[in-house]
Design a protein around this motif. Structure first.
Motif, PDB file in Angstrom:
ATOM      1  N   GLU A 116      -9.026   1.642   5.809  1.00 56.86           N
ATOM      2  CA  GLU A 116      -8.268   2.679   5.097  1.00 56.86           C
ATOM      3  C   GLU A 116      -8.889   4.054   5.321  1.00 56.86           C
ATOM      4  OE1 GLU A 116      -6.040   5.042   3.343  1.00 56.86           O
ATOM      5  OE2 GLU A 116      -5.398   2.943   3.155  1.00 56.86           O
TER       6      GLU A 116
ATOM      7  N   ARG B 130       0.850  -1.189   0.000  1.00 51.13           N
ATOM      8  CA  ARG B 130       0.000   0.000   0.000  1.00 51.13           C
ATOM      9  C   ARG B 130       0.882   1.233   0.000  1.00 51.13           C
ATOM     10  NH1 ARG B 130      -0.861   4.807   2.390  1.00 51.13           N
ATOM     11  NH2 ARG B 130      -3.043   5.375   2.781  1.00 51.13           N
TER      12      ARG B 130
ATOM     13  N   VAL C 204      -9.327   5.700  -3.061  1.00 50.49           N
ATOM     14  CA  VAL C 204      -8.599   4.431  -3.002  1.00 50.49           C
ATOM     15  C   VAL C 204      -8.587   3.798  -4.387  1.00 50.49           C
ATOM     16  CG1 VAL C 204      -8.522   2.109  -1.997  1.00 50.49           C
ATOM     17  CG2 VAL C 204      -9.254   4.051  -0.592  1.00 50.49           C
TER      18      VAL C 204
ATOM     19  N   LEU D 128      -9.096  -2.765   3.689  1.00 46.85           N
ATOM     20  CA  LEU D 128      -9.763  -1.683   2.954  1.00 46.85           C
ATOM     21  C   LEU D 128     -10.781  -0.963   3.835  1.00 46.85           C
ATOM     22  CD1 LEU D 128     -10.349  -3.517  -0.441  1.00 46.85           C
ATOM     23  CD2 LEU D 128      -8.700  -1.684   0.003  1.00 46.85           C
TER      24      LEU D 128
END
Length: 316
Positions: A233, A187, A238, A230
């Motif tokens: 996040e 990431r 994204v 996710l």
């Protein structure tokens, strides 16, 4: 339409096949996973049910069966509802973040040519999987001139026109796999003209089709792990690019696909490169839309690259 007894029997067969195709398309979510995760297997190749539609329509006409013809047309209507938007060309080119995703294959005989082809696509971000220690310097050299910022971890990598920060690995190891060298996720935050974008590059475990059915336990567990990442996040924008070893219709990937938007247009089948049957290489996004995705010409990999543009709205 008048027909003989034999014709009526064939008409009934065509009608039954049309009804079955329509039910499978409309009700694929009811196909059970067990035994052998058959539901995921059906959903992986679901668009190909459409191949039966013209055959059913022609069959209905040949045997002079109104029921067979109607069932075939009905299956066609269901297919269009599900997949019609994917085969309709998208509108004019949208201004947005252009992403190329490619599993370059750890057996690729031509990393230099693959790097040149990817560089020529003109993307803003290039996400790669199955990088090997021997080939990595060749990809870095081939892409470096156009992409001054890059990050790699294990067998995945990201090349970017824009600065990257907050780079860190994403642990996708499924339960039961304790190998610390199995690193298939990273990431990074890309400082794009549209604002900061969290970019994930991932490679979920492979699946196998055998006598026991569709073996996808490790992939499914990795998808659940990725879904939790996710969900946590913090950035609004994204992008996820990676080989998910599954299509966006596969319910087992819903922990990921349920949190991100998929392309609105384009089938872009990416695997296998010699005869593409499914798009298992994905570009997905949150906080933006993807008007279309398309497959790029073959490289030395057994996957085709895919390219998508993500529209995030105004520039920052």
């Amino acid at each position: 339409m008048r027909c003989s007894a034999t014709g009526r029997r064939w008409g009934h067969a065509v009608c039954a096949a049309g009804v079955a195709a329509a039910c499978l398309l409309a009700g694929h979510g009811f196909v059970p996973q067990w035994p052998g995760r058959v539901g995921s297997l059906v959903e992986t190749f679901l668009p190909w049910v459409g191949v039966a539609v013209p055959l059913l329509v022609v069959g209905g006409l040949v045997v002079r069966s109104w029921g067979g013809l109607g069932a075939g047309l009905g299956a066609g209507v269901v297919w269009v509802v599900l997949f019609g938007s994917l085969v309709v060309p998208a509108g004019g080119g949208a201004d947005g973040l252009v992403v190329v995703q490619h599993n370059v294959s750890d057996e690729n005989p031509d990393p230099d040519g693959t790097a040149r082809a990817l560089r020529g696509a003109g993307a803003d971000l290039v996400a790669l999987e199955e990088l090997t220690p021997a080939a990595l310097p060749r990809y870095a050299a081939g892409l470096g001139g156009a992409y001054p910022h890059h990050a790699t971890d294990g067998s995945v990598g990201l090349w970017s026109r824009y600065p990257l920060r907050d780079v860190r690995p994403v642990d996708l190891r499924p339960a039961g796999l304790d190998d610390p060298g199995w690193r298939r996720g990273l990431r990074a935050t890309a400082a794009t003209p549209y604002g900061d974008v969290a970019v994930y590059v991932v490679h979920l475990p492979s699946v196998r089709i055998g006598a026991g059915g569709f073996r996808s336990q490790w992939r499914d567990d990795s998808a659940r792990r990725l879904g939790r990442v996710l969900a946590a996040e913090p950035l609004e924008r994204v992008v996820l690019a990676g080989d998910l070893n599954g299509t966006v219709d596969d319910r087992a990937l819903s922990p990921v696909t349920g949190r991100l938007a998929a392309p609105r247009s384009g089938l872009a089948f990416s695997w296998p490169a010699s005869l593409p049957l499914a798009r298992i290489d994905q570009v997905l996004a949150r906080g933006g839309t993807l008007p279309a995705v398309r497959a790029l010409p073959a490289t030395g990999s057994d996957h085709l690259p895919v390219l998508a543009t993500i529209v995030f709205g105004g520039r920052s």
